[in-house]
Design a protein around this motif. Structure first.
Motif, PDB file in Angstrom:
ATOM      1  N   SER A 292       0.842  -1.189   0.000  1.00  0.00           N
ATOM      2  CA  SER A 292       0.000   0.000   0.000  1.00  0.00           C
ATOM      3  C   SER A 292       0.879   1.242   0.000  1.00  0.00           C
ATOM      4  O   SER A 292       2.056   1.200   0.391  1.00  0.00           O
ATOM      5  N   ALA A 293       0.312   2.353  -0.419  1.00  0.00           N
ATOM      6  CA  ALA A 293       1.060   3.606  -0.406  1.00  0.00           C
ATOM      7  C   ALA A 293       1.474   3.964   1.017  1.00  0.00           C
ATOM      8  O   ALA A 293       2.568   4.483   1.259  1.00  0.00           O
ATOM      9  N   GLN A 294       0.637   3.647   1.991  1.00  0.00           N
ATOM     10  CA  GLN A 294       0.946   3.935   3.387  1.00  0.00           C
ATOM     11  C   GLN A 294       2.157   3.123   3.842  1.00  0.00           C
ATOM     12  O   GLN A 294       3.054   3.648   4.511  1.00  0.00           O
ATOM     13  N   ALA A 295       2.198   1.849   3.488  1.00  0.00           N
ATOM     14  CA  ALA A 295       3.322   1.002   3.878  1.00  0.00           C
ATOM     15  C   ALA A 295       4.616   1.482   3.232  1.00  0.00           C
ATOM     16  O   ALA A 295       5.672   1.504   3.876  1.00  0.00           O
ATOM     17  N   GLN A 296       4.522   1.888   1.983  1.00  0.00           N
ATOM     18  CA  GLN A 296       5.742   2.343   1.333  1.00  0.00           C
ATOM     19  C   GLN A 296       6.235   3.654   1.937  1.00  0.00           C
ATOM     20  O   GLN A 296       7.441   3.864   2.070  1.00  0.00           O
ATOM     21  N   ARG A 297       5.305   4.539   2.302  1.00  0.00           N
ATOM     22  CA  ARG A 297       5.729   5.782   2.962  1.00  0.00           C
ATOM     23  C   ARG A 297       6.452   5.477   4.265  1.00  0.00           C
ATOM     24  O   ARG A 297       7.422   6.151   4.632  1.00  0.00           O
ATOM     25  N   ALA A 298       5.976   4.452   4.982  1.00  0.00           N
ATOM     26  CA  ALA A 298       6.622   4.081   6.244  1.00  0.00           C
ATOM     27  C   ALA A 298       8.030   3.552   6.020  1.00  0.00           C
ATOM     28  O   ALA A 298       8.842   3.543   6.944  1.00  0.00           O
ATOM     29  N   MET A 299       8.314   3.115   4.794  1.00  0.00           N
ATOM     30  CA  MET A 299       9.631   2.565   4.474  1.00  0.00           C
ATOM     31  C   MET A 299      10.472   3.512   3.625  1.00  0.00           C
ATOM     32  O   MET A 299      11.490   3.114   3.070  1.00  0.00           O
ATOM     33  N   SER A 300      10.069   4.736   3.502  1.00  0.00           N
ATOM     34  CA  SER A 300      10.808   5.665   2.654  1.00  0.00           C
ATOM     35  C   SER A 300      11.791   6.489   3.470  1.00  0.00           C
ATOM     36  O   SER A 300      11.622   6.637   4.684  1.00  0.00           O
ATOM     37  N   PRO A 301      12.836   7.025   2.832  1.00  0.00           N
ATOM     38  CA  PRO A 301      13.223   6.823   1.445  1.00  0.00           C
ATOM     39  C   PRO A 301      13.710   5.395   1.224  1.00  0.00           C
ATOM     40  O   PRO A 301      14.365   4.822   2.095  1.00  0.00           O
ATOM     41  N   SER A 302      13.384   4.825   0.085  1.00  0.00           N
ATOM     42  CA  SER A 302      13.698   3.419  -0.148  1.00  0.00           C
ATOM     43  C   SER A 302      14.528   3.216  -1.409  1.00  0.00           C
ATOM     44  O   SER A 302      14.553   4.049  -2.311  1.00  0.00           O
ATOM     45  N   VAL A 303      15.202   2.075  -1.414  1.00  0.00           N
ATOM     46  CA  VAL A 303      15.913   1.575  -2.583  1.00  0.00           C
ATOM     47  C   VAL A 303      15.314   0.214  -2.902  1.00  0.00           C
ATOM     48  O   VAL A 303      15.268  -0.665  -2.031  1.00  0.00           O
ATOM     49  N   ALA A 304      14.832   0.032  -4.117  1.00  0.00           N
ATOM     50  CA  ALA A 304      14.263  -1.243  -4.534  1.00  0.00           C
ATOM     51  C   ALA A 304      15.394  -2.170  -4.963  1.00  0.00           C
ATOM     52  O   ALA A 304      16.266  -1.776  -5.725  1.00  0.00           O
ATOM     53  N   ALA A 305      15.391  -3.409  -4.475  1.00  0.00           N
ATOM     54  CA  ALA A 305      16.482  -4.328  -4.776  1.00  0.00           C
ATOM     55  C   ALA A 305      15.943  -5.752  -4.945  1.00  0.00           C
ATOM     56  O   ALA A 305      14.906  -6.104  -4.379  1.00  0.00           O
ATOM     57  N   GLY A 306      16.662  -6.541  -5.713  1.00  0.00           N
ATOM     58  CA  GLY A 306      16.240  -7.902  -5.955  1.00  0.00           C
ATOM     59  C   GLY A 306      15.332  -7.982  -7.172  1.00  0.00           C
ATOM     60  O   GLY A 306      14.290  -7.347  -7.215  1.00  0.00           O
ATOM     61  N   PHE A 307      15.755  -8.717  -8.197  1.00  0.00           N
ATOM     62  CA  PHE A 307      15.030  -8.834  -9.466  1.00  0.00           C
ATOM     63  C   PHE A 307      14.948  -7.507 -10.216  1.00  0.00           C
ATOM     64  O   PHE A 307      14.011  -7.274 -10.985  1.00  0.00           O
ATOM     65  N   VAL A 308      15.921  -6.632 -10.011  1.00  0.00           N
ATOM     66  CA  VAL A 308      16.043  -5.414 -10.817  1.00  0.00           C
ATOM     67  C   VAL A 308      16.968  -5.774 -11.980  1.00  0.00           C
ATOM     68  O   VAL A 308      18.180  -5.828 -11.826  1.00  0.00           O
ATOM     69  N   GLU A 309      16.372  -6.044 -13.137  1.00  0.00           N
ATOM     70  CA  GLU A 309      17.118  -6.635 -14.236  1.00  0.00           C
ATOM     71  C   GLU A 309      17.087  -5.828 -15.525  1.00  0.00           C
ATOM     72  O   GLU A 309      17.875  -6.077 -16.435  1.00  0.00           O
ATOM     73  N   THR A 310      16.187  -4.854 -15.613  1.00  0.00           N
ATOM     74  CA  THR A 310      16.027  -4.100 -16.857  1.00  0.00           C
ATOM     75  C   THR A 310      15.811  -2.624 -16.546  1.00  0.00           C
ATOM     76  O   THR A 310      15.438  -2.265 -15.417  1.00  0.00           O
ATOM     77  N   PRO A 311      15.990  -1.747 -17.553  1.00  0.00           N
ATOM     78  CA  PRO A 311      15.647  -0.339 -17.344  1.00  0.00           C
ATOM     79  C   PRO A 311      14.190  -0.145 -16.926  1.00  0.00           C
ATOM     80  O   PRO A 311      13.877   0.759 -16.139  1.00  0.00           O
TER      81      PRO A 311
END
Length: 219
Positions: free
Chosen positions: A155-174
């Motif tokens: 959810s947007a609320q959960a992501q805000r609680a984890m921000s600022p964030s870096v997405a990692a794992g299975f980042v394979e393409t632009p």
């Protein structure tokens, strides 16, 4: 460029804002083999993983002289203790920050003047609640969320609680990088050297359908 807000309302550390301005990618440098590629890549931020403790005093200053912002993954550095002494060792050799899943290390890093990145693995809703609680207590400068595809399910609320964030794992393409940014992450982390050259103006458009978040669960 407007700084990304953190959980406390403070902006993303200026060093990170500047580093992500052109290339919003964190290079996951696993072992010594990819070092040369990272040194010549436009990406400015790296996470060093699987470096033995004896290698770090040579590698970290070299990267610093090249203008790189260096995080050391404390959990995956053979021979490096899991205590304040290890953080002081990392700080004294010139590293800018540390990465760990351990709340105690995140809490110890900030008083030493280190940037802190807390790594969390989101596998289910109960794990997500535990992670957001630990992040609230540790107040890291960045949260490394793994795996990246889970962010679209949060959810947007959960992501805000984890921000600022870096997405990692299975980042394979632009496209993976573009989606992570569109969903609110400050950057995406990857061990693929091809993506260490990816500039913001090269990011592909994100389909609107990819930005649809799931409905909140029924209580």
């Amino acid at each position: 460029m407007t700084p990304s807000p953190s959980r406390s309302g403070a902006p993303l550390d200026p060093r990170l804002t500047a580093a992500f301005a052109e290339v919003p990618v964190v290079a996951s440098v696993v072992g010594t083999q990819p070092l040369r590629q990272f040194l010549t890549a436009p990406a400015k931020v790296c996470i060093l993983a699987s470096f033995a403790v004896g290698q770090l005093p040579q590698v970290v200053p070299t990267l610093g002289r090249a203008g790189k912002t260096v995080f050391v993954n404390v959990d995956s550095s053979p021979g490096l203790a899991q205590d304040r002494g290890a953080l002081e060792f990392i700080k004294n050799m010139g590293a800018h920050g540390v990465v760990s899943t351990r709340l105690s290390l995140i809490e110890k890093g900030r008083p030493l003047g280190l940037l802190t990145m807390m790594k969390v693995f989101v596998t289910d809703r109960s794990n997500l609640r535990r992670s957001t609680d630990a992040i609230s207590r540790g107040a890291p400068d960045l949260v490394e969320i793994m795996p990246a595809p889970i962010i679209a399910r949060m959810s947007a609320q959960a992501q805000r609680a984890m921000s600022p964030s870096v997405a990692a794992g299975f980042v394979e393409t632009p496209a993976d990088v573009a989606l992570a940014l569109a969903l609110g992450s400050a950057a995406a982390a990857t061990s693929d050297p091809r993506l260490w050259n990816l500039r913001r103006d090269q990011l592909p458009p994100v389909p609107p359908a990819a930005l649809k978040r799931p409905a909140p669960p029924q209580e």
